[in-house]
Scaffold this motif. Structure first.
Motif, PDB file in Angstrom:
ATOM      1  N   ASP A 167      -0.909  14.496  16.491  1.00 31.33           N
ATOM      2  CA  ASP A 167      -0.573  14.342  17.903  1.00 31.33           C
ATOM      3  C   ASP A 167       0.773  13.667  18.114  1.00 31.33           C
ATOM      4  O   ASP A 167       1.388  13.812  19.160  1.00 31.33           O
ATOM      5  N   ASN A 168       1.225  12.882  17.118  1.00 30.43           N
ATOM      6  CA  ASN A 168       2.497  12.187  17.245  1.00 30.43           C
ATOM      7  C   ASN A 168       3.080  11.929  15.854  1.00 30.43           C
ATOM      8  O   ASN A 168       2.442  12.213  14.841  1.00 30.43           O
ATOM      9  N   PHE A 169       4.279  11.378  15.828  1.00 29.75           N
ATOM     10  CA  PHE A 169       5.006  11.175  14.573  1.00 29.75           C
ATOM     11  C   PHE A 169       4.247  10.258  13.616  1.00 29.75           C
ATOM     12  O   PHE A 169       4.110  10.553  12.430  1.00 29.75           O
ATOM     13  N   LYS A 170       3.756   9.130  14.118  1.00 28.61           N
ATOM     14  CA  LYS A 170       3.038   8.175  13.260  1.00 28.61           C
ATOM     15  C   LYS A 170       1.793   8.814  12.670  1.00 28.61           C
ATOM     16  O   LYS A 170       1.489   8.642  11.489  1.00 28.61           O
ATOM     17  N   GLU A 171       1.075   9.569  13.486  1.00 26.34           N
ATOM     18  CA  GLU A 171      -0.129  10.256  13.009  1.00 26.34           C
ATOM     19  C   GLU A 171       0.233  11.313  11.960  1.00 26.34           C
ATOM     20  O   GLU A 171      -0.496  11.504  10.993  1.00 26.34           O
ATOM     21  N   ALA A 172       1.366  11.973  12.133  1.00 28.71           N
ATOM     22  CA  ALA A 172       1.820  12.952  11.137  1.00 28.71           C
ATOM     23  C   ALA A 172       2.062  12.262   9.801  1.00 28.71           C
ATOM     24  O   ALA A 172       1.654  12.764   8.745  1.00 28.71           O
ATOM     25  N   TYR A 173       2.706  11.104   9.840  1.00 31.14           N
ATOM     26  CA  TYR A 173       2.939  10.331   8.620  1.00 31.14           C
ATOM     27  C   TYR A 173       1.604   9.926   7.983  1.00 31.14           C
ATOM     28  O   TYR A 173       1.400  10.096   6.779  1.00 31.14           O
ATOM     29  N   ASP A 174       0.689   9.395   8.798  1.00 36.20           N
ATOM     30  CA  ASP A 174      -0.619   8.960   8.289  1.00 36.20           C
ATOM     31  C   ASP A 174      -1.408  10.132   7.707  1.00 36.20           C
ATOM     32  O   ASP A 174      -2.024  10.005   6.646  1.00 36.20           O
ATOM     33  N   ASN A 175      -1.396  11.277   8.391  1.00 37.65           N
ATOM     34  CA  ASN A 175      -2.122  12.458   7.900  1.00 37.65           C
ATOM     35  C   ASN A 175      -1.513  12.968   6.597  1.00 37.65           C
ATOM     36  O   ASN A 175      -2.225  13.410   5.694  1.00 37.65           O
ATOM     37  N   PHE A 176      -0.189  12.912   6.496  1.00 38.89           N
ATOM     38  CA  PHE A 176       0.470  13.308   5.259  1.00 38.89           C
ATOM     39  C   PHE A 176       0.056  12.381   4.123  1.00 38.89           C
ATOM     40  O   PHE A 176      -0.292  12.833   3.028  1.00 38.89           O
ATOM     41  N   MET A 177       0.086  11.089   4.354  1.00 37.64           N
ATOM     42  CA  MET A 177      -0.279  10.122   3.316  1.00 37.64           C
ATOM     43  C   MET A 177      -1.748  10.289   2.919  1.00 37.64           C
ATOM     44  O   MET A 177      -2.086  10.166   1.741  1.00 37.64           O
ATOM     45  N   ASP A 178      -2.619  10.597   3.881  1.00 34.78           N
ATOM     46  CA  ASP A 178      -4.029  10.887   3.564  1.00 34.78           C
ATOM     47  C   ASP A 178      -4.134  12.096   2.653  1.00 34.78           C
ATOM     48  O   ASP A 178      -4.910  12.106   1.702  1.00 34.78           O
ATOM     49  N   GLY A 179      -3.376  13.130   2.969  1.00 33.02           N
ATOM     50  CA  GLY A 179      -3.407  14.353   2.169  1.00 33.02           C
ATOM     51  C   GLY A 179      -2.877  14.148   0.760  1.00 33.02           C
ATOM     52  O   GLY A 179      -3.246  14.866  -0.164  1.00 33.02           O
ATOM     53  N   MET A 180      -2.025  13.164   0.583  1.00 33.24           N
ATOM     54  CA  MET A 180      -1.409  12.908  -0.719  1.00 33.24           C
ATOM     55  C   MET A 180      -2.162  11.859  -1.534  1.00 33.24           C
ATOM     56  O   MET A 180      -1.751  11.541  -2.648  1.00 33.24           O
TER      57      MET A 180
END
Length: 149
Positions: A103-116
């Motif tokens: 939904d936003n930039f911070k969430e994109a970062y968090d979702n990426f880190m979760d995926g990694m």
């Protein structure tokens, strides 16, 4: 391995004020060829409108897609995986592009880190940028939609 194509669809959209405007929207499609990508996006868009044209189909370098059920925007994360050359002891970086819903930039970062989380490789994020992609359609395998978590 998924082969992602970015398709652009042009159609008349009714705006909130009631006016009709010609718009072009981008969609990602998992397909084996340009022809299949065009056919897949045509099939998906035909559920929403009958008067449209596929204006472009291009192959992308998307390596992976991280989905979040609630994310309504798509962010492109360019990440450099760092490896060490055994012979020369020099660090090498190989760039990968990963599409992340959020939904936003911070969430994109968090979702990426979760995926990694499960990766053993060293990496660094080069960029995270919001895209104009409206939706992502997975391969249609045997009539059933392939769902990635």
């Amino acid at each position: 391995m998924a082969q992602w194509f970015e398709t652009k669809v042009r159609y008349d959209k009714t705006m909130e004020n009631g006016s009709i405007k010609k718009v072009t929207e981008a969609y990602m499609v998992d397909a084996l060829s340009f022809t299949e990508a065009e056919a897949r996006i045509s099939e998906e868009i035909s559920h929403f409108t009958s008067d449209f044209s596929v204006s472009a189909v291009k192959r992308t370098k998307i390596a992976e897609i991280f989905r979040e059920k609630m994310g309504d925007k798509w962010y492109l994360v360019k990440v450099a995986f760092i490896t060490l050359d055994e012979k020369t002891a020099v660090e090498k970086k190989s760039i990968s592009q990963i599409l992340v819903s959020a939904d936003n930039f911070k969430e994109a970062y968090d979702n990426f880190m979760d995926g990694m989380k499960g990766t053993m490789a060293d990496f660094e994020i080069n960029t995270i940028q919001e895209t104009l992609i409206m939706d992502v359609y997975d391969a249609n395998l045997g009539g059933e939609e392939k769902v990635e978590a």
